[in-house]
Design an enzyme around this catalytic site. Structure first.
Site, mmCIF file in Angstrom:
data_model
loop_
_atom_site.group_PDB
_atom_site.id
_atom_site.type_symbol
_atom_site.label_atom_id
_atom_site.label_comp_id
_atom_site.label_asym_id
_atom_site.label_seq_id
_atom_site.Cartn_x
_atom_site.Cartn_y
_atom_site.Cartn_z
ATOM 1 N N LYS A 79 49.689 61.823 69.607
ATOM 2 C CA LYS A 79 50.519 61.773 70.823
ATOM 3 C C LYS A 79 51.462 62.967 70.806
ATOM 4 C CE LYS A 79 53.599 58.640 73.431
ATOM 5 N NZ LYS A 79 54.341 57.361 73.408
ATOM 6 N N SER A 154 53.466 54.336 77.310
ATOM 7 C CA SER A 154 53.467 55.760 77.549
ATOM 8 C C SER A 154 52.420 56.523 76.729
ATOM 9 C CB SER A 154 54.853 56.316 77.208
ATOM 10 O OG SER A 154 55.102 56.189 75.812
ATOM 11 N N SER A 178 54.725 50.788 74.140
ATOM 12 C CA SER A 178 53.920 51.972 74.468
ATOM 13 C C SER A 178 52.685 52.198 73.605
ATOM 14 C CB SER A 178 54.795 53.224 74.436
ATOM 15 O OG SER A 178 55.632 53.256 75.559
#
Lengths: 488, 489
Positions: A79, A154, A178
């Site tokens: 990420k 997210s 997330s």
């Protein structure tokens, strides 16, 4: 079966017996990326050259007869909220469009030391604020199960990359759900470990007291494998816990005899889609059949979790994001008139709407005269929620709920209504407030979209969490996969 | 109407730790810009602070030495505001639970004693430094500005006094005493010159006898003890004058700059808008918890403090309170004294006399601290021994002192080079005395007629003839003998 379709444990076995090389695995994954990335848009940055070098290094080690761990040679997506030395790291924000870190996050470094092959940095909601990856400063990632739908957020890029088989596993970060929510929406396994179990050093902070790094994997076994190398005390993070590191693969036990599972009624009521609820109830039956004792329980303060979260997280974010000011790195507005003009225009132009919304919320919540009414009160609620969990864990080994109240929603569907969007994390947020571990495993398909089962553990109770998740996985028929080839 | 001033001091002290407050960067002073930095003190995305245990220990020790209570539970807060010298745009500081609270410093003023309360001592990180290019070094009009983050993150201890200080002299004495205490603890070099001790003063005036506080101003740039005293004196007079003359608009709550060269204060910034620092507990740092055992362990490690040392000097060396007080006002002075006494093995009072007399005079004249000169305890001890042995007179010693001070030569060397040895040979003195008696017949007559004063004159003449080198005791003795025997050749 193609190499990119396999799990970590399958690939590492093949590597060990030299049936395949790390280079072949990497090539397979990049070929997959080449064929589906245009549709899914998981990655912000691809690091093909770095990946090939890393794969060659692993192959050389294996050729030299050196012993390598199970993660060596495994293509991994990171990420874009974790700093990677020399590789652009944006946190999904235009304000960091040109930012190249000078150091690597501890969690990522731990995996690099094990020989992972980094495929790239994945898309995300800007500064990890969002539940759909629509708040990315760059573009929206699509759900591999239905390209018209969001992958969740997210960490949507990381979840979609694994679901679309563009990485064998990936890392995400979870502040209010997330990791678990996009894992649920993308039909894969995602875990948020106990707060402090994985170092946050190098994780670009959203809300420091809630953020935690964790893995997205194709199955629970892979999750345990990755956890083995993610976990560890870090002297660079003062909130990092010191424990004797267990071997989490020893928790992969297909037996729930005597395990007590509580179902908080507050997470099975209104707002939960009826089909999602049905899938979870079905999962509970499977768990019972495996020997678990399932009973309803109540965590009365859970209903205030969302409100408390939307005070605490923005408050911390407003302070954490103050450093993005155009002075030292990242975007700076050209030709500012003076210092104040530079600050204001840099931040106005660099940050997206959701980030600005939360900075304003947080600034207000911390401001003189309102601190006690908002931040102080929210912290008290947080304590009450922690106590609710503690009380429940006196009776139960784990708690179980839906991960997300709905399956993946359509792109654009909730953009205009932030409050509606915030509800996406209603089941996951209380776990962050209490600092507990949680895992999401697939538990069904509704209208062709995956449903996630959330299992919540005691602090540092990852072993029990994995055992329950593994037992469930072994008894639950799950052969569905997104069929990207047939979709456009 | 008579007015009195109310003064409170906020003193920032940079701690002498090897590494910064929240990272392992070096705290070395004067290095090339931005060479003492890392992702943490540069506030790079993702970096996290880890508290420096040594800095915490130093603050607790300081608190114990200043009679503070130590909070067993203490935490760091973030103080949020934007400024380019601050990498994170928040400063990690302490807010409602500082490490130390409720201490004091006792002051010996010339004719009274007073106690100044210490409200709190807390720990925070320093900021970086802006360098404005063009525009005469001020931000207004500068072409561009550079930032040096070498000092960013250096541990900073802030000591906040109660508004118990009434005069600029007390303010100076308070700051000096604080400096002496911190020096004896070894927690900082407490150098105002290097900026490791920075004093801000809050000052207001009010009619004498009133208990209400007037409107205060904050004085900045008080970068020496002299500036502290002068700046306060100026500001107090300014405020009193404005009050007396009814120009109340001239006293507003503001920050004022002390201009040492012009000797005036001027407005730096007014409170256009109230600062809202939005303090909240830093979620990246776990709260600090201490045990009573740990605090007591640190207390047991405290060195002898200036007040204790003063008491010991009075008892052990039989010094007057005044001497003991002056000698222990700085650690270096007190160390010098004790070292000299040890080497000298003579009367400690003689050492004190020389240190508080000639030595202080030359130090003040040159504006030096005692450890900044070439004179060592060995020098002074040797000088005193030479006097005691009769090699030189006290008068010669006073002549030797400035040369010793200037060149660092040992007294024995100076005496030999200049042939300043005292004449203690009885035969030689007798010859000189004879000569004096011959040449000063009238004085001899006066003495014999009972005028004792003439004796002193004759001694002086003998000293003159020896150019000060004659042993005065011997001259006295021989002169007295010869005058009384009535024999003169």
């Amino acid at each position: 079966m193609e190499l990119y379709q396999m799990t970590i444990h399958e690939l590492s076995e093949k590597l060990a017996v030299k049936e395949v090389s790390a280079k072949e695995i990497a090539e397979s994954v990049f070929a997959r990326i080449d064929s589906v990335e245009d549709k899914v848009k998981s990655y912000l940055t691809l690091t093909r050259d770095i990946a090939m070098e890393q794969a060659e290094r692993v192959d050389k080690k294996i050729a030299n007869g050196e012993k390598v761990g199970p993660l060596a040679g495994i293509p991994t997506a990171i990420k874009d909220v974790m700093c990677t030395k020399g590789v652009r790291t944006t946190s999904g924000s235009k304000i960091l469009d040109n930012f190249i870190p000078v150091y690597t996050a501890t969690a990522v470094q731990n995996l690099l030391n094990e020989g992972i092959v980094m495929t790239g940095k994945t898309n995300m909601d800007e500064f990890a604020m969002g539940s759909s990856t629509e708040n990315s400063g760059f573009f929206t990632t699509r759900n591999p199960w239905d390209l018209e739908r969001v992958p969740g957020g997210s960490s949507g890029g990381s979840a979609a990359a694994v679901a679309a088989e563009e990485a064998i596993f990936s890392l995400g970060s979870d502040t209010g759900g997330s990791i678990r929510q996009p894992a649920a929406l993308c039909g894969i396994v995602g875990m948020k470990p106990t707060y402090g179990l994985v170092s946050r050093y190098g994780l670009i902070a959203f809300a420091s007291s809630l953020d935690q790094i964790g893995p997205f994997t194709k199955d629970v076994t892979d999750c345990a494998l990755v956890l083995n190398y993610l976990v560890g005390h870090d002297s660079m993070d003062s909130t990092s816990v010191t424990i004797d590191k267990p071997d989490y693969t020893k928790s992969l036990i297909n037996n729930l005899k005597g395990v007590k599972i509580g179902v908080p009624k507050e997470l099975m009521t209104e707002g939960i889609d009826s089909d999602v609820k049905k899938a979870v109830e079905n999962a509970l039956e499977i768990l019972s059949k495996n020997g678990a004792i399932v009973a309803e329980t109540s965590l009365p303060h859970l209903e205030y979790g969302l409100s408390a979260y939307y005070i605490i997280a923005p408050a911390e974010a407003s302070s954490n994001l103050a450093r993005f000011d155009g002075v030292r790195y990242g975007y700076r507005v050209p030709d500012p008139e003076d210092l104040m003009d530079m600050y204001m225009r840099t931040r106005s132009e660099g940050f997206g709407d959701e980030v600005k919304r939360r900075i304003m919320l947080g600034t207000y919540a911390l401001s003189a005269g309102y601190y006690e009414a908002y931040y102080g009160k929210a912290q008290k609620v947080r304590t009450l929620i922690s106590r609710d969990f503690s009380r429940a864990f006196e009776e139960f080994d784990v708690l179980v709920s839906p991960t997300s109240p709905t399956t993946a929603f359509k792109i654009g569907e909730r953009v205009a209504d932030p409050l509606q969007m915030y509800l996406s994390d209603i089941c996951t947020i209380p776990v962050n407030l209490a600092g507990l571990p949680g895992i999401s495993v697939p538990c069904g398909i509704v209208n062709g979209l995956p449903v996630g089962l959330q299992i919540i553990g005691k602090a540092l109770g990852e072993e029990m969490l994995l055992r329950v998740a593994y037992s469930f996985e072994q008894s639950f028929e799950w052969s569905e996969k997104p069929r990207l080839e047939t979709r456009d | 109407m008579e007015y009195e001033s109310v003064i409170g001091l906020e003193i920032h002290v940079e701690l002498a730790t090897e590494s910064k407050m929240f990272c392992s960067c070096s705290t070395l002073f004067g290095e090339a810009p931005n060479t003492q930095t890392c992702p943490v003190c540069l506030g790079m995305p993702g970096s996290l602070p880890v508290a420096n245990a040594k800095a915490v220990e130093y603050v607790i020790k300081s608190g114990l030495a200043l009679g503070c209570d130590i909070n067993l539970y203490s935490l760091f807060h973030r103080k949020n505001y934007f400024y380019p010298d601050m990498p994170k745009n928040y400063q990690i500081s302490q807010y409602d639970q500082p490490l130390c609270i409720d201490g004091h410093i006792d002051l010996d003023m010339d004719d009274y004693q007073t106690r100044i309360g210490i409200t709190r001592i807390h720990l925070e990180e320093d900021t970086g430094k802006l360098i404005h290019v063009g525009g005469a070094g001020r931000i207004a009009g500068a072409e561009y500005s550079l930032v040096d983050f070498n000092r960013a993150g250096v541990p900073l201890m802030e000591i906040v006094s109660e508004p118990d200080i009434r005069t600029p002299e007390e303010a100076k004495a308070y700051a000096q005493k604080l400096r002496a205490i911190l020096l004896s603890l070894g927690v900082s070099d407490v150098s105002m010159e290097k900026g490791s001790m920075r004093v801000d003063a809050n000052v207001s005036v009010r009619p004498k006898g009133s208990t209400e506080l007037g409107i205060k101003t904050e004085l900045k740039n008080l970068n020496s003890f002299r500036s502290l005293q002068r700046g306060l004196t100026y500001e107090i007079e300014r405020q009193i004058k404005a009050l007396k003359e009814g120009r109340l608009e001239e006293i507003v709550q503001e920050t004022r700059h002390w201009d040492e060269s012009r000797g005036v204060t001027s407005t730096l910034r007014t409170k256009e808008y109230a600062h809202d620092y939005r303090y909240f507990p830093d979620p990246d740092l776990v709260p600090m918890e201490f045990t009573v055992e740990y605090i007591e362990h640190l207390r047991s490690q405290l060195p002898e403090l200036p007040d204790e040392r003063k008491q010991r000097f009075i008892v052990e060396y039989s010094l007057p309170v005044h001497d003991a007080s002056l000698l222990t006002s700085s650690k270096a002075m007190a160390d010098f004294f004790e070292e000299t006494v040890k080497l000298y093995k003579g009367d400690p009072k003689a050492v004190a006399n020389w240190m508080l007399g000639d030595m202080s005079y030359y130090l003040n004249t040159e504006g030096l601290e005692i450890d900044e000169t070439a004179v060592t305890p060995k020098h002074l001890a040797e000088l005193l021994k030479l006097i005691d042995k009769g090699v030189i007179s006290g008068k010669i010693a006073k002549e030797i002192f400035p040369e010793m001070f200037e060149t660092g030569k040992l007294p024995q060397v100076i005496v030999e080079e200049k042939g300043m040895t005292q004449i203690s040979d009885e035969g030689e003195i007798a010859k000189i005395v004879d000569l004096v008696l011959e040449e000063n017949a009238s004085a001899v007559e006066e003495y014999r007629s009972g005028k004792e004063r003439a004796f002193g004159f004759l001694v002086g003449q003998a000293m003159r003839l020896t150019r000060g080198r004659g042993n005065p005791q011997l001259i006295n003795k021989i002169l007295r003998e010869k005058l009384q025997s009535g024999i003169s050749k």
